[in-house]
Design an enzyme around this catalytic site. Structure first.
Site, short mmCIF file in Angstrom:
data_model
loop_
_atom_site.label_atom_id
_atom_site.label_comp_id
_atom_site.label_asym_id
_atom_site.label_seq_id
_atom_site.Cartn_x
_atom_site.Cartn_y
_atom_site.Cartn_z
N LYS A 38 0.84 -1.20 0.00
CA LYS A 38 0.00 0.00 0.00
C LYS A 38 0.88 1.26 0.00
CE LYS A 38 -0.18 0.17 5.02
NZ LYS A 38 -0.88 -0.33 6.21
N ARG A 136 -10.04 0.60 15.09
CA ARG A 136 -10.02 1.16 13.74
C ARG A 136 -11.06 0.36 12.96
NH1 ARG A 136 -4.14 1.64 10.80
NH2 ARG A 136 -4.62 -0.41 10.02
N TYR A 272 17.75 31.02 6.34
CA TYR A 272 16.67 31.84 6.91
C TYR A 272 16.74 31.85 8.44
CZ TYR A 272 14.33 31.71 2.37
OH TYR A 272 14.03 31.83 1.05
N MET A 320 13.13 25.36 1.13
CA MET A 320 12.27 24.58 0.25
C MET A 320 13.10 23.68 -0.67
SD MET A 320 9.27 25.93 -2.29
CE MET A 320 8.34 26.76 -1.03
C1 PLP Z 1 -0.10 -1.37 6.86
C2 PLP Z 1 -0.69 -2.62 7.37
C3 PLP Z 1 0.12 -3.73 7.64
C4 PLP Z 1 1.63 -3.70 7.58
O1 PLP Z 1 2.14 -3.14 8.78
P1 PLP Z 1 3.73 -3.07 9.05
O2 PLP Z 1 3.82 -2.53 10.42
O3 PLP Z 1 4.28 -2.14 8.04
O4 PLP Z 1 4.25 -4.44 8.90
C5 PLP Z 1 -0.52 -4.90 8.01
N1 PLP Z 1 -1.87 -4.96 8.12
C6 PLP Z 1 -2.66 -3.90 7.88
C7 PLP Z 1 -4.14 -4.03 8.01
C8 PLP Z 1 -2.10 -2.68 7.51
O5 PLP Z 1 -2.88 -1.63 7.30
#
Ligand code: PLP
Length: 379
Positions: A38, A136, A272, A320
């Site tokens: 992801k 969640r 800056y 920047m």
């Molecule tokens: C992002 C995610 C993972 C991976 O987590 P890591 O800590 O990067 O290994 C596993 N399960 C779900 C549902 C996630 O959202």
């Protein structure tokens, strides 16, 4: 000749593949490994990383949203793609067409998807998410049985997985909580088992759980950060007990180069706000990188970079598109010299964990930032 960007993120594909293989070897062939790709593979590049992991033997991939799964299918990726955030009614057709496996947790979505799939005479596999304490996504444990029987009753969808997620598996001192949540998840599974006869894949372990709690591995694990070479809590030592054979190597490097070197006397303000003032005759190198490249302003007067295999401190505010470093104590450097912001140079190395400390965050965020804002090169 085409002008190339000064800054580049290098992705070491072989390191990524080695990490995947080492994780698979650690958990054994009976445990499936869902490679979590992801968020553009944590900044490493969605398609390139998924394809590389497929070549290394990976057959299950985790993305956050449907569009990421579609992008993977369009690139020709085979295997199962689990959509961890699930979808919306607008995505039914794409889920069906691209044979994606959404995570589900909502009655309306489940019934809608069932209608859409049954209408096309096909069947979509879904994974039901249970919330055993993350607070969640997910249905509550008490609701699992009614969701399971709903999914079983409906045409066009089949339950192929049951998952949950740990909130504190990375925190030392919270192992009791993680064990309690695992027991809770197991009890949900046990109630189901008689009816489902083990046909669903149970999974709950992220990197932290797989590294520190081996009994959480169940049928499948979902490593993200460990694939990219990092330990969730920055402590490889802690993983030695549960995963003694595991070997992880960082996959991303971030490099720039020197665009100017100036000799200054004592008492000169840099950048800056003049938050840094030279205290001696100094050599300052100007780097063409800044917060627009994900090298956050928080790194001002805190971070270090590598030049000629030696560390040089950032002096003054990160701008920047520019950052200054003090190279007074380093051997002579030259315009055009390579500068490593993240990664290895000679014997010296700067890790995402170290940068995360300077930025008051975690390695995940550092990798996402650098990867998102810069040109990536695959090596
Ligand atoms: C992002 C995610 C993972 C991976 O987590 P890591 O800590 O990067 O290994 C596993 N399960 C779900 C549902 C996630 O959202």
């Amino acid at each position: 000749m085409e002008a190339l960007p000064f800054n580049r993120v290098e992705i070491d594909i072989a390191a990524l593949q080695d990490n995947f293989k080492s994780i698979q070897l650690t958990v054994g062939q009976q445990v499936r490994v869902m490679a979590v790709v992801k968020s553009d593979a944590y900044g490493h590049g969605l398609v390139a990383c998924a394809q590389a992991i497929y070549q290394a033997g990976g057959r299950t991939f985790g993305v956050a949203e449907v569009w990421e799964g579609v992008a993977l299918r369009r690139s020709g990726l085979q295997g199962e793609i689990v959509v961890l955030l699930g979808g919306s009614p607008e995505s039914y057709d794409e889920i069906i067409k691209h044979k994606l496996t959404p995570v589900v947790y909502d009655v309306e979505f489940i019934t809608g998807l069932s209608n859409a799939a049954a209408g096309k005479n096909t069947e979509v596999r879904v994974h039901l998410k249970v919330d055993v304490g993350m607070g969640r996504l997910g249905v509550l444990p008490a609701e699992v049985e009614s969701y399971v029987s709903l999914i079983r009753r409906l045409p066009g969808i089949s339950l192929s997985g049951l998952l949950s997620h740990f909130p504190v598996a990375d925190e030392i001192g919270s192992s009791e909580k993680t064990q309690d949540q695992l027991s809770y998840f197991r009890s949900v599974l046990a109630r189901l088992e008689t009816k489902e006869a083990g046909s669903v894949v149970a999974h709950i372990a992220n990197s932290a759980a797989l590294l520190y709690f081996p009994d959480t591995r169940l049928d499948m694990i979902r490593p993200g950060i460990s694939l990219y070479g990092y330990y969730p809590d920055a402590s490889p030592a802690r993983a030695k007990t549960a995963a003694p054979t595991l070997k992880l190597q960082p996959v991303m490097s971030f490099k720039t180069r020197v665009v100017q070197i100036k000799e200054l006397g004592a008492g000169c303000g840099i950048s800056y706000g003049h938050t840094f003032v030279t205290r001696r005759k100094s050599r300052i190198a100007v780097l063409p990188v800044g917060y627009a490249d994900g090298y956050l302003r928080k790194l001002s007067n805190r971070a270090e970079v590598l030049i000629g295999g030696r560390r040089a401190p950032v002096c003054g505010r990160v701008c920047m598109n520019a950052t200054m470093v003090d190279i007074t104590e380093l051997p002579p450097a030259h315009t055009g010299d390579e500068v490593v912001l993240l990664g290895r140079q000679g014997d010296a190395v700067i890790t995402a964990d170290e940068i995360a400390k300077w930025m008051d965050t975690i390695s995940y965020e550092v990798l996402c930032l650098f990867g998102t804002f810069n040109e990536r090169v695959y090596i």
